[in-house]
Scaffold this motif. Sequence first.
Motif, PDB file in Angstrom:
ATOM      1  N   LEU A  80       0.868  -1.174   0.000  1.00 59.08           N
ATOM      2  CA  LEU A  80       0.000   0.000   0.000  1.00 59.08           C
ATOM      3  C   LEU A  80       0.906   1.226   0.000  1.00 59.08           C
ATOM      4  CD1 LEU A  80      -2.978   0.960   0.112  1.00 59.08           C
ATOM      5  CD2 LEU A  80      -2.639   1.292   2.578  1.00 59.08           C
ATOM      6  N   GLN A  81       0.951   1.909  -1.122  1.00 58.85           N
ATOM      7  CA  GLN A  81       1.699   3.151  -1.239  1.00 58.85           C
ATOM      8  C   GLN A  81       0.784   4.296  -0.846  1.00 58.85           C
ATOM      9  OE1 GLN A  81       5.057   3.740  -2.115  1.00 58.85           O
ATOM     10  NE2 GLN A  81       4.529   5.781  -1.372  1.00 58.85           N
ATOM     11  N   MET A  82       1.161   5.003   0.205  1.00 58.79           N
ATOM     12  CA  MET A  82       0.334   6.085   0.724  1.00 58.79           C
ATOM     13  C   MET A  82       1.055   7.413   0.512  1.00 58.79           C
ATOM     14  SD  MET A  82      -1.006   4.311   4.251  1.00 58.79           S
ATOM     15  CE  MET A  82       0.636   4.237   4.962  1.00 58.79           C
ATOM     16  N   SER A  83       0.403   8.327  -0.169  1.00 60.09           N
ATOM     17  CA  SER A  83       0.980   9.641  -0.436  1.00 60.09           C
ATOM     18  C   SER A  83       0.018  10.724   0.032  1.00 60.09           C
ATOM     19  CB  SER A  83       1.259   9.792  -1.931  1.00 60.09           C
ATOM     20  OG  SER A  83       2.113   8.774  -2.405  1.00 60.09           O
ATOM     21  N   SER A  84       0.529  11.931   0.117  1.00 60.24           N
ATOM     22  CA  SER A  84      -0.281  13.073   0.565  1.00 60.24           C
ATOM     23  C   SER A  84      -1.039  12.730   1.837  1.00 60.24           C
ATOM     24  CB  SER A  84      -1.263  13.494  -0.537  1.00 60.24           C
ATOM     25  OG  SER A  84      -0.578  13.838  -1.729  1.00 60.24           O
ATOM     26  N   LEU A  85      -0.321  12.152   2.770  1.00 59.29           N
ATOM     27  CA  LEU A  85      -0.960  11.691   3.998  1.00 59.29           C
ATOM     28  C   LEU A  85      -1.514  12.849   4.817  1.00 59.29           C
ATOM     29  CD1 LEU A  85       1.558   8.878   4.849  1.00 59.29           C
ATOM     30  CD2 LEU A  85      -0.913   8.574   4.710  1.00 59.29           C
ATOM     31  N   LYS A  86      -2.642  12.558   5.466  1.00 64.14           N
ATOM     32  CA  LYS A  86      -3.338  13.540   6.290  1.00 64.14           C
ATOM     33  C   LYS A  86      -3.409  13.023   7.732  1.00 64.14           C
ATOM     34  CE  LYS A  86      -6.387  14.590   2.377  1.00 64.14           C
ATOM     35  NZ  LYS A  86      -7.820  14.652   1.930  1.00 64.14           N
ATOM     36  N   PRO A  87      -3.545  13.925   8.690  1.00 60.35           N
ATOM     37  CA  PRO A  87      -3.680  13.463  10.086  1.00 60.35           C
ATOM     38  C   PRO A  87      -4.827  12.468  10.267  1.00 60.35           C
ATOM     39  CG  PRO A  87      -3.223  15.801  10.043  1.00 60.35           C
ATOM     40  CD  PRO A  87      -3.435  15.385   8.615  1.00 60.35           C
ATOM     41  N   GLU A  88      -5.889  12.613   9.497  1.00 64.03           N
ATOM     42  CA  GLU A  88      -7.016  11.681   9.618  1.00 64.03           C
ATOM     43  C   GLU A  88      -6.719  10.284   9.075  1.00 64.03           C
ATOM     44  OE1 GLU A  88      -7.050  14.777   8.283  1.00 64.03           O
ATOM     45  OE2 GLU A  88      -8.416  14.886   6.556  1.00 64.03           O
ATOM     46  N   TRP A 110      -5.908 -12.174   8.975  1.00 64.82           N
ATOM     47  CA  TRP A 110      -5.535 -10.784   9.243  1.00 64.82           C
ATOM     48  C   TRP A 110      -4.108 -10.707   9.747  1.00 64.82           C
ATOM     49  CZ3 TRP A 110      -8.762  -6.730   8.208  1.00 64.82           C
ATOM     50  CH2 TRP A 110     -10.105  -7.038   7.947  1.00 64.82           C
ATOM     51  N   GLY A 111      -3.424  -9.635   9.358  1.00 62.75           N
ATOM     52  CA  GLY A 111      -2.104  -9.364   9.897  1.00 62.75           C
ATOM     53  C   GLY A 111      -2.200  -8.794  11.301  1.00 62.75           C
ATOM     54  N   GLN A 112      -1.039  -8.585  11.917  1.00 64.76           N
ATOM     55  CA  GLN A 112      -0.998  -8.122  13.299  1.00 64.76           C
ATOM     56  C   GLN A 112      -1.252  -6.624  13.428  1.00 64.76           C
ATOM     57  OE1 GLN A 112       1.624  -8.627  11.434  1.00 64.76           O
ATOM     58  NE2 GLN A 112       3.254  -7.157  11.947  1.00 64.76           N
ATOM     59  N   GLY A 113      -1.204  -5.913  12.337  1.00 66.20           N
ATOM     60  CA  GLY A 113      -1.438  -4.474  12.350  1.00 66.20           C
ATOM     61  C   GLY A 113      -0.147  -3.697  12.455  1.00 66.20           C
ATOM     62  N   THR A 114      -0.109  -2.566  11.787  1.00 65.48           N
ATOM     63  CA  THR A 114       1.037  -1.675  11.860  1.00 65.48           C
ATOM     64  C   THR A 114       0.534  -0.244  12.034  1.00 65.48           C
ATOM     65  OG1 THR A 114       3.107  -1.027  10.774  1.00 65.48           O
ATOM     66  CG2 THR A 114       1.219  -1.413   9.334  1.00 65.48           C
ATOM     67  N   GLN A 115       1.155   0.470  12.945  1.00 70.63           N
ATOM     68  CA  GLN A 115       0.689   1.817  13.271  1.00 70.63           C
ATOM     69  C   GLN A 115       1.192   2.826  12.246  1.00 70.63           C
ATOM     70  OE1 GLN A 115      -1.287   2.974  16.040  1.00 70.63           O
ATOM     71  NE2 GLN A 115      -1.279   4.870  14.836  1.00 70.63           N
ATOM     72  N   VAL A 116       0.282   3.647  11.766  1.00 67.67           N
ATOM     73  CA  VAL A 116       0.625   4.788  10.922  1.00 67.67           C
ATOM     74  C   VAL A 116       0.146   6.041  11.646  1.00 67.67           C
ATOM     75  CG1 VAL A 116       0.157   5.981   8.758  1.00 67.67           C
ATOM     76  CG2 VAL A 116       0.534   3.502   8.770  1.00 67.67           C
ATOM     77  N   THR A 117       1.075   6.949  11.899  1.00 70.14           N
ATOM     78  CA  THR A 117       0.745   8.196  12.584  1.00 70.14           C
ATOM     79  C   THR A 117       1.170   9.361  11.696  1.00 70.14           C
ATOM     80  OG1 THR A 117       1.074   7.160  14.743  1.00 70.14           O
ATOM     81  CG2 THR A 117       1.038   9.571  14.667  1.00 70.14           C
ATOM     82  N   VAL A 118       0.228  10.246  11.412  1.00 72.89           N
ATOM     83  CA  VAL A 118       0.499  11.407  10.567  1.00 72.89           C
ATOM     84  C   VAL A 118       0.350  12.651  11.430  1.00 72.89           C
ATOM     85  CG1 VAL A 118      -0.092  12.644   8.466  1.00 72.89           C
ATOM     86  CG2 VAL A 118      -0.451  10.166   8.604  1.00 72.89           C
ATOM     87  N   SER A 119       1.436  13.388  11.569  1.00 76.39           N
ATOM     88  CA  SER A 119       1.415  14.599  12.399  1.00 76.39           C
ATOM     89  C   SER A 119       1.081  15.820  11.546  1.00 76.39           C
ATOM     90  CB  SER A 119       2.762  14.789  13.083  1.00 76.39           C
ATOM     91  OG  SER A 119       3.780  14.985  12.119  1.00 76.39           O
TER      92      SER A 119
END
Length: 120
Positions: A80-88, A110-119
């Motif tokens: 999953l390529q994520m660009s123009s990330l937003k805090p939401e 399901w995978g174990q999950g990975t945290q994505v945090t956008v400041s």
Amino acid sequence: QVQLVESGGGLVQAGGSLRLSCAASGGIFSIKAMGWYRQAPGKQRELVATITSGGSTNYADSVKGRFTIARDNAKNTVYLQMSSLKPEDTAVYYCNIKGSSMVLLPFDYWGQGTQVTVSS
């Protein structure tokens, strides 16, 4: 037993990019579909994007034009390529695969999950 290993999450500033990976292994005969879902604090898990074995994709409206899902069938891996990330976009991102085992029974893991945090 099918195992999923996710990687690529982290902390990024708004407007930045991240790429998530999810590799599946163990007892797989075929994979029908792979996808990414996310769950923000206090919210239900929601679909982000899915991709079928034939390459058909589906995206949540909130990520269209910003995220791209892709898969490597030879490696049983989805990206999953994520660009123009937003805090939401901040959430725990989960990989999901649907397919058949070596004894031709359907599975949904399901995978174990990975945290994505956008400041901001």
